[in-house]
Design a protein around this motif. Structure first.
Motif, PDB file in Angstrom:
ATOM      1  N   GLU A  25       0.838  -1.202   0.000  1.00 10.17           N
ATOM      2  CA  GLU A  25       0.000   0.000   0.000  1.00 10.17           C
ATOM      3  C   GLU A  25       0.872   1.250   0.000  1.00 10.17           C
ATOM      4  O   GLU A  25       0.604   2.211  -0.733  1.00 10.17           O
ATOM      5  N   GLN A  26       1.927   1.242   0.806  1.00  8.93           N
ATOM      6  CA  GLN A  26       2.847   2.379   0.845  1.00  8.93           C
ATOM      7  C   GLN A  26       3.537   2.572  -0.503  1.00  8.93           C
ATOM      8  O   GLN A  26       3.685   3.712  -0.972  1.00  8.93           O
ATOM      9  N   LEU A  27       3.952   1.463  -1.129  1.00  6.54           N
ATOM     10  CA  LEU A  27       4.577   1.549  -2.453  1.00  6.54           C
ATOM     11  C   LEU A  27       3.646   2.203  -3.466  1.00  6.54           C
ATOM     12  O   LEU A  27       4.059   3.077  -4.240  1.00  6.54           O
ATOM     13  N   LEU A  28       2.387   1.787  -3.462  1.00  6.64           N
ATOM     14  CA  LEU A  28       1.424   2.360  -4.401  1.00  6.64           C
ATOM     15  C   LEU A  28       1.199   3.843  -4.144  1.00  6.64           C
ATOM     16  O   LEU A  28       1.111   4.636  -5.090  1.00  6.64           O
ATOM     17  N   GLN A  29       1.107   4.217  -2.885  1.00 10.51           N
ATOM     18  CA  GLN A  29       0.935   5.627  -2.538  1.00 10.51           C
ATOM     19  C   GLN A  29       2.136   6.446  -3.022  1.00 10.51           C
ATOM     20  O   GLN A  29       1.971   7.535  -3.583  1.00 10.51           O
ATOM     21  N   ILE A  30       3.325   5.934  -2.817  1.00  9.17           N
ATOM     22  CA  ILE A  30       4.544   6.633  -3.237  1.00  9.17           C
ATOM     23  C   ILE A  30       4.606   6.725  -4.761  1.00  9.17           C
ATOM     24  O   ILE A  30       4.951   7.776  -5.316  1.00  9.17           O
ATOM     25  N   LEU A  31       4.258   5.642  -5.448  1.00  9.39           N
ATOM     26  CA  LEU A  31       4.248   5.686  -6.911  1.00  9.39           C
ATOM     27  C   LEU A  31       3.225   6.698  -7.425  1.00  9.39           C
ATOM     28  O   LEU A  31       3.501   7.421  -8.394  1.00  9.39           O
ATOM     29  N   ALA A  32       2.074   6.772  -6.786  1.00  5.69           N
ATOM     30  CA  ALA A  32       1.060   7.754  -7.193  1.00  5.69           C
ATOM     31  C   ALA A  32       1.600   9.171  -7.007  1.00  5.69           C
ATOM     32  O   ALA A  32       1.412  10.036  -7.876  1.00  5.69           O
ATOM     33  N   GLN A  33       2.283   9.416  -5.902  1.00  8.11           N
ATOM     34  CA  GLN A  33       2.875  10.733  -5.660  1.00  8.11           C
ATOM     35  C   GLN A  33       3.952  11.042  -6.694  1.00  8.11           C
ATOM     36  O   GLN A  33       4.045  12.164  -7.196  1.00  8.11           O
ATOM     37  N   ARG A  34       4.758  10.027  -7.028  1.00  7.08           N
ATOM     38  CA  ARG A  34       5.817  10.230  -8.014  1.00  7.08           C
ATOM     39  C   ARG A  34       5.229  10.575  -9.385  1.00  7.08           C
ATOM     40  O   ARG A  34       5.725  11.461 -10.082  1.00  7.08           O
ATOM     41  N   MET A  35       4.168   9.889  -9.771  1.00  4.25           N
ATOM     42  CA  MET A  35       3.557  10.162 -11.070  1.00  4.25           C
ATOM     43  C   MET A  35       2.873  11.518 -11.086  1.00  4.25           C
ATOM     44  O   MET A  35       2.848  12.193 -12.114  1.00  4.25           O
ATOM     45  N   ASP A  36       2.344  11.953  -9.953  1.00  6.21           N
ATOM     46  CA  ASP A  36       1.784  13.298  -9.860  1.00  6.21           C
ATOM     47  C   ASP A  36       2.891  14.331 -10.082  1.00  6.21           C
ATOM     48  O   ASP A  36       2.694  15.317 -10.797  1.00  6.21           O
ATOM     49  N   SER A  37       4.050  14.086  -9.509  1.00  3.31           N
ATOM     50  CA  SER A  37       5.196  14.981  -9.731  1.00  3.31           C
ATOM     51  C   SER A  37       5.606  14.969 -11.202  1.00  3.31           C
ATOM     52  O   SER A  37       5.940  16.017 -11.764  1.00  3.31           O
ATOM     53  N   ALA A  38       5.565  13.785 -11.828  1.00  4.04           N
ATOM     54  CA  ALA A  38       5.902  13.689 -13.256  1.00  4.04           C
ATOM     55  C   ALA A  38       4.925  14.516 -14.088  1.00  4.04           C
ATOM     56  O   ALA A  38       5.321  15.194 -15.044  1.00  4.04           O
ATOM     57  N   ARG A  39       3.650  14.501 -13.727  1.00  2.00           N
ATOM     58  CA  ARG A  39       2.653  15.323 -14.435  1.00  2.00           C
ATOM     59  C   ARG A  39       2.989  16.812 -14.313  1.00  2.00           C
ATOM     60  O   ARG A  39       2.935  17.564 -15.278  1.00  2.00           O
ATOM     61  N   ARG A  40       3.316  17.222 -13.094  1.00  2.00           N
ATOM     62  CA  ARG A  40       3.644  18.628 -12.876  1.00  2.00           C
ATOM     63  C   ARG A  40       4.932  19.018 -13.612  1.00  2.00           C
ATOM     64  O   ARG A  40       5.024  20.114 -14.167  1.00  2.00           O
ATOM     65  N   ILE A  41       5.899  18.109 -13.636  1.00  2.65           N
ATOM     66  CA  ILE A  41       7.134  18.366 -14.386  1.00  2.65           C
ATOM     67  C   ILE A  41       6.804  18.476 -15.869  1.00  2.65           C
ATOM     68  O   ILE A  41       7.325  19.356 -16.569  1.00  2.65           O
ATOM     69  N   GLY A  42       5.939  17.587 -16.361  1.00  2.00           N
ATOM     70  CA  GLY A  42       5.532  17.647 -17.762  1.00  2.00           C
ATOM     71  C   GLY A  42       4.881  18.970 -18.106  1.00  2.00           C
ATOM     72  O   GLY A  42       5.144  19.557 -19.163  1.00  2.00           O
ATOM     73  N   GLN A  43       4.030  19.466 -17.227  1.00  5.67           N
ATOM     74  CA  GLN A  43       3.385  20.765 -17.451  1.00  5.67           C
ATOM     75  C   GLN A  43       4.427  21.887 -17.472  1.00  5.67           C
ATOM     76  O   GLN A  43       4.374  22.777 -18.324  1.00  5.67           O
ATOM     77  N   TYR A  44       5.360  21.828 -16.547  1.00  2.00           N
ATOM     78  CA  TYR A  44       6.415  22.837 -16.487  1.00  2.00           C
ATOM     79  C   TYR A  44       7.263  22.809 -17.763  1.00  2.00           C
ATOM     80  O   TYR A  44       7.522  23.845 -18.371  1.00  2.00           O
ATOM     81  N   LYS A  45       7.680  21.586 -18.154  1.00  2.00           N
ATOM     82  CA  LYS A  45       8.516  21.458 -19.349  1.00  2.00           C
ATOM     83  C   LYS A  45       7.782  21.934 -20.597  1.00  2.00           C
ATOM     84  O   LYS A  45       8.374  22.580 -21.454  1.00  2.00           O
ATOM     85  N   LYS A  46       6.492  21.631 -20.681  1.00  2.00           N
ATOM     86  CA  LYS A  46       5.706  22.079 -21.830  1.00  2.00           C
ATOM     87  C   LYS A  46       5.692  23.603 -21.891  1.00  2.00           C
ATOM     88  O   LYS A  46       5.942  24.199 -22.936  1.00  2.00           O
TER      89      LYS A  46
END
Length: 93
Positions: free
Chosen positions: A20-41
């Motif tokens: 459960e902790q792994l999934l929560q951390i992965l979800a947080q990491r992918m949220d950061s990837a989305r925000r990075i993608g928006q920034y890079k765009k």
């Protein structure tokens, strides 16, 4: 035999909680990837930063070694995480 079964149940419960902790951390990491993608765009930056990726992978492999984790396993895991993160970043483009 019942004591062994109780121990097994306890160990499985620990695995479930860690998963459960792994999934929560992965979800947080992918949220950061989305925000990075928006920034890079917005900044006109390409999703892949090869230097950053190599640096990150080397650091994680070094950390894995110090934790007695298989470097092959960690390399494969981070390849998958990185590939999916790039897909998310590219979707922001």
């Amino acid at each position: 035999m019942n004591d062994n079964h109780n121990e097994l149940d306890e160990l499985r419960s620990q695995i479930d909680a860690l998963d459960e902790q792994l999934l929560q951390i992965l979800a947080q990491r992918m949220d950061s990837a989305r925000r990075i993608g928006q920034y890079k765009k917005a900044a006109g930056i390409a999703p892949l930063d090869t230097e950053r990726w190599q640096s990150l992978l080397e650091a994680q492999l070094s950390r894995a070694k110090s934790l007695h984790l298989s470097q092959e396993f960690i390399s494969k895991l981070y390849e998958l995480i990185h590939e999916y993160s790039l897909e998310i970043e590219a979707d922001m483009s």
